[in-house]
Design an enzyme around this catalytic site. Sequence first.
Site, mmCIF file in Angstrom:
data_model
loop_
_atom_site.group_PDB
_atom_site.id
_atom_site.type_symbol
_atom_site.label_atom_id
_atom_site.label_comp_id
_atom_site.label_asym_id
_atom_site.label_seq_id
_atom_site.Cartn_x
_atom_site.Cartn_y
_atom_site.Cartn_z
ATOM 1 N N GLY A 1 2.261 -5.680 -4.527
ATOM 2 C CA GLY A 1 3.322 -6.497 -3.336
ATOM 3 C C GLY A 1 2.693 -7.631 -3.282
ATOM 4 O O GLY A 1 1.945 -8.464 -4.086
ATOM 5 N N GLY A 2 2.942 -8.316 -1.767
ATOM 6 C CA GLY A 2 2.590 -9.685 -1.506
ATOM 7 C C GLY A 2 0.988 -9.760 -1.615
ATOM 8 O O GLY A 2 0.556 -10.848 -1.870
ATOM 9 N N THR B 1 -2.328 -6.047 -6.095
ATOM 10 C CA THR B 1 -2.213 -4.942 -6.819
ATOM 11 C C THR B 1 -2.950 -3.903 -6.201
ATOM 12 O O THR B 1 -3.943 -3.871 -5.703
ATOM 13 C CB THR B 1 -2.768 -5.029 -8.325
ATOM 14 O OG1 THR B 1 -2.328 -6.003 -9.115
ATOM 15 C CG2 THR B 1 -2.519 -3.676 -9.111
ATOM 16 N N LYS C 1 -6.611 -2.162 -2.565
ATOM 17 C CA LYS C 1 -5.756 -3.146 -2.367
ATOM 18 C C LYS C 1 -6.566 -4.367 -2.955
ATOM 19 O O LYS C 1 -7.410 -4.788 -2.242
ATOM 20 C CB LYS C 1 -5.014 -3.148 -1.178
ATOM 21 C CG LYS C 1 -4.165 -2.018 -0.745
ATOM 22 C CD LYS C 1 -3.960 -2.189 1.017
ATOM 23 C CE LYS C 1 -3.108 -3.413 0.859
ATOM 24 N NZ LYS C 1 -2.685 -3.469 2.497
ATOM 25 N N ASP D 1 5.365 -6.205 11.454
ATOM 26 C CA ASP D 1 6.259 -6.168 10.209
ATOM 27 C C ASP D 1 6.593 -4.736 10.135
ATOM 28 O O ASP D 1 6.382 -4.157 8.739
ATOM 29 C CB ASP D 1 5.238 -6.620 9.123
ATOM 30 C CG ASP D 1 5.917 -6.983 7.983
ATOM 31 O OD1 ASP D 1 7.231 -7.103 7.834
ATOM 32 O OD2 ASP D 1 5.263 -7.128 6.736
#
Length: 470
Positions: free
Chosen positions: A156-157, A160, A175, A273
């Site tokens: 994702g942003g 990994t 993460k 978010d």
Amino acid sequence: MPMRSKTPTPLRFSNGKHQRDDSEYSWTDVGTGEKARNVSVLGAIRRAAKKVFVIIFLGQRKLKPTECRSDPGESSTHDRESTLSGWTGYSSPSSFGRSTERKVSGQYRFSGSRFQSPGKDSSSSKSWHQGPVIFSFGELQRATANFSSVHQIGEGGFGTVFKGKLDDGTIVAIKRARKNNYGKSWLLEFKNEIYTLSKIEHMNLVKLYGFLEHGDEKVIVVEYVANGNLREHLDGLRGNRLEMAERLEIAIDVAHALTYLHTYTDSPIIHRDIKASNILITNKLRAKVADFGFARLVSEDLGATHISTQVKGSAGYVDPDYLRTFQLTDKSDVYSFGVLLVEILTGRRPIELKRPRKDRLTVKWALRRLKDDEAVLIMDPFLKRNRAAIEVAEKMLRLASECVTPTRATRPAMKGIAEKLWAIRREMKETMICSSASNSSCSSTTHSFIGRDSDRYALPRIEDNENSIE
């Protein structure tokens, strides 16, 4: 008759039940207003004294030689303390409201606080720590076979995501940030996620296990949720499509999480978010809200109602009032939740550019159908059109319309939204029972809904026979 007064507090959960930390918060019978004020002042003095003690005690305590790591290549406890205290805005380990981690004979501990190692015998429904562990790079290398692509489960942003196994057998999600991501804004999000997750504990929020910030390595270690995210389920990438009862349960779980963030934490937390890909799904189809990189704490100053900040969020979910004024409030999360409800009902993404121009914005398309009394037409094509499901779709869509009104002042609070979802749930259950009484063969939706009743997570002060949260 004496009144009941309490200090709002985060609730700790164990096996689906909420518990209060009696060491710091308690219920008090108050006979007069004066007594209530005295109790409040006394509680504030005790908490302040406790914080001062922790800061002084932890700030001056020296490590014993036996408490340092001997593993080559792994940072010492002193290094870990320096890393944490060196962060801008977090001047000491107590900035997290927690204590600094130490590792002795393979067991994690915290000075001045309770800590339970996440061993194989620990229940997944229990919080196994009272603060974030500061991992070494060696520990995370072992957990992921040196960050092998075999263990990669997402990207994702942030970077990994790997599935890892800690030395004691705990399965976690690791993460690892992309090294070319580093910038002032990104580093703030990294630290913000750790800081926010360290302050919260709820069954419908992903748990923080720890983190690493060493050199150019930035890693966050969180609870592993095995069944993907809500968007994957709506897209049919995770096996059978979700039935209406399961979608309603997921909506309730997310409402629980946001009610907790807005109401039961020391300072209200705005997630900022909320979207389907940030809602993780367990094997029992329960929801856990994740990704707190954009989250913000509302000021503790008396009378603070909003935060003036740069706009952050995901296209299609962002509160238009926030876009216009740059003022962030808990009602911004309410707007995003309304968009999420429409997404759950329709299966569509908030913005679908391949559709006809008038249907590209899913919320506007769905609300037009509602206005024309055609709510059934917005239902995901994979949903069964029985009486109970159609009634739920219409009620949830009406609730979503309240959440996405352009003016934030007219939107309901998450607490009220949770109450309304529980009412919808009870009515759906009653409809199913009535239908099954006249039809001996209940639908699969009925079975899945009633079967989950005993397995749900409880929101504080909400029961099946209650109409409000107190």
